[in-house]
Design an enzyme around this catalytic site. Structure first.
Site, PDB file in Angstrom:
ATOM      1  N   CYS A 185       1.075  -1.179  -0.077  1.00 27.84           N
ATOM      2  CA  CYS A 185       0.034  -0.027  -0.124  1.00 27.84           C
ATOM      3  C   CYS A 185       1.224   1.376   0.156  1.00 27.84           C
ATOM      4  CB  CYS A 185      -0.725  -0.444   0.666  1.00 27.84           C
ATOM      5  SG  CYS A 185      -2.429   0.571   0.775  1.00 27.84           S
TER       6      CYS A 185
ATOM      7  N   CYS B  67      -4.609   1.813  -3.465  1.00 29.33           N
ATOM      8  CA  CYS B  67      -4.078   2.642  -2.894  1.00 29.33           C
ATOM      9  C   CYS B  67      -4.434   4.199  -3.708  1.00 29.33           C
ATOM     10  CB  CYS B  67      -2.692   2.715  -2.749  1.00 29.33           C
ATOM     11  SG  CYS B  67      -2.723   1.117  -1.667  1.00 29.33           S
TER      12      CYS B  67
ATOM     13  N   CYS C  85       1.935   1.303  -8.236  1.00 26.87           N
ATOM     14  CA  CYS C  85       3.356   1.390  -7.380  1.00 26.87           C
ATOM     15  C   CYS C  85       4.218   0.770  -8.203  1.00 26.87           C
ATOM     16  CB  CYS C  85       2.819  -0.798  -6.614  1.00 26.87           C
ATOM     17  SG  CYS C  85       1.719  -0.326  -5.285  1.00 26.87           S
TER      18      CYS C  85
END
Length: 133
Positions: free
Chosen positions: A9, A82, A86
């Site tokens: 996250c 999130c 990422c």
């Protein structure tokens, strides 16, 4: 041989920490579990610690970790929803669980998120056990 799984996250302060705790509990025989964030943060959210304690899982010794704190490659990479991309992290399987962040809201939001994460971890453990992952 255990499968490595990482829950990622932004801050590693709530959802990914709860997922780590559930996976260590529910998948202890088949999973080697990590969690991490893409940005540093000073604590695990007290609401997350509180609601996990309600179900008998103690996260009082958990602390936010960064991607650099986990293995450089994992079998399974789970992002928590999130709202950010990422960085690429080598893995065999990746999925996003799309969970709302309960931070800043009432404790009931943390409980709802805790229970959703438990269901998703139970499904993950079942798929790994069945050899699907």
């Amino acid at each position: 041989m255990k499968k490595t799984v990482a829950f990622v996250c932004i801050h590693n302060s709530c959802r990914s920490q709860m997922a780590e705790a559930w996976a260590k509990h529910l998948g202890k025989d088949i999973l080697e579990v990590y969690s991490a964030g893409t940005e540093s943060y000073h604590e695990v959210k007290p609401g997350a610690v509180e609601v996990m304690k309600e179900v008998g899982l103690d996260m009082s010794d958990h602390y936010p970790k960064l991607l650099s704190d986990i293995p450089e490659e994992v079998d399974i990479l789970i992002t928590m929803g999130c709202g950010v991309v990422c960085p690429y992290w080598p893995n065999q399987h990746q999925e996003d669980w799309g969970l709302e962040d309960p931070s800043g809201g009432p404790i009931e939001g943390f409980r709802t998120t805790r229970d959703l994460i438990k269901e998703k971890v139970e499904d993950l453990v079942q798929r790994v056990t069945a050899g699907e992952l």
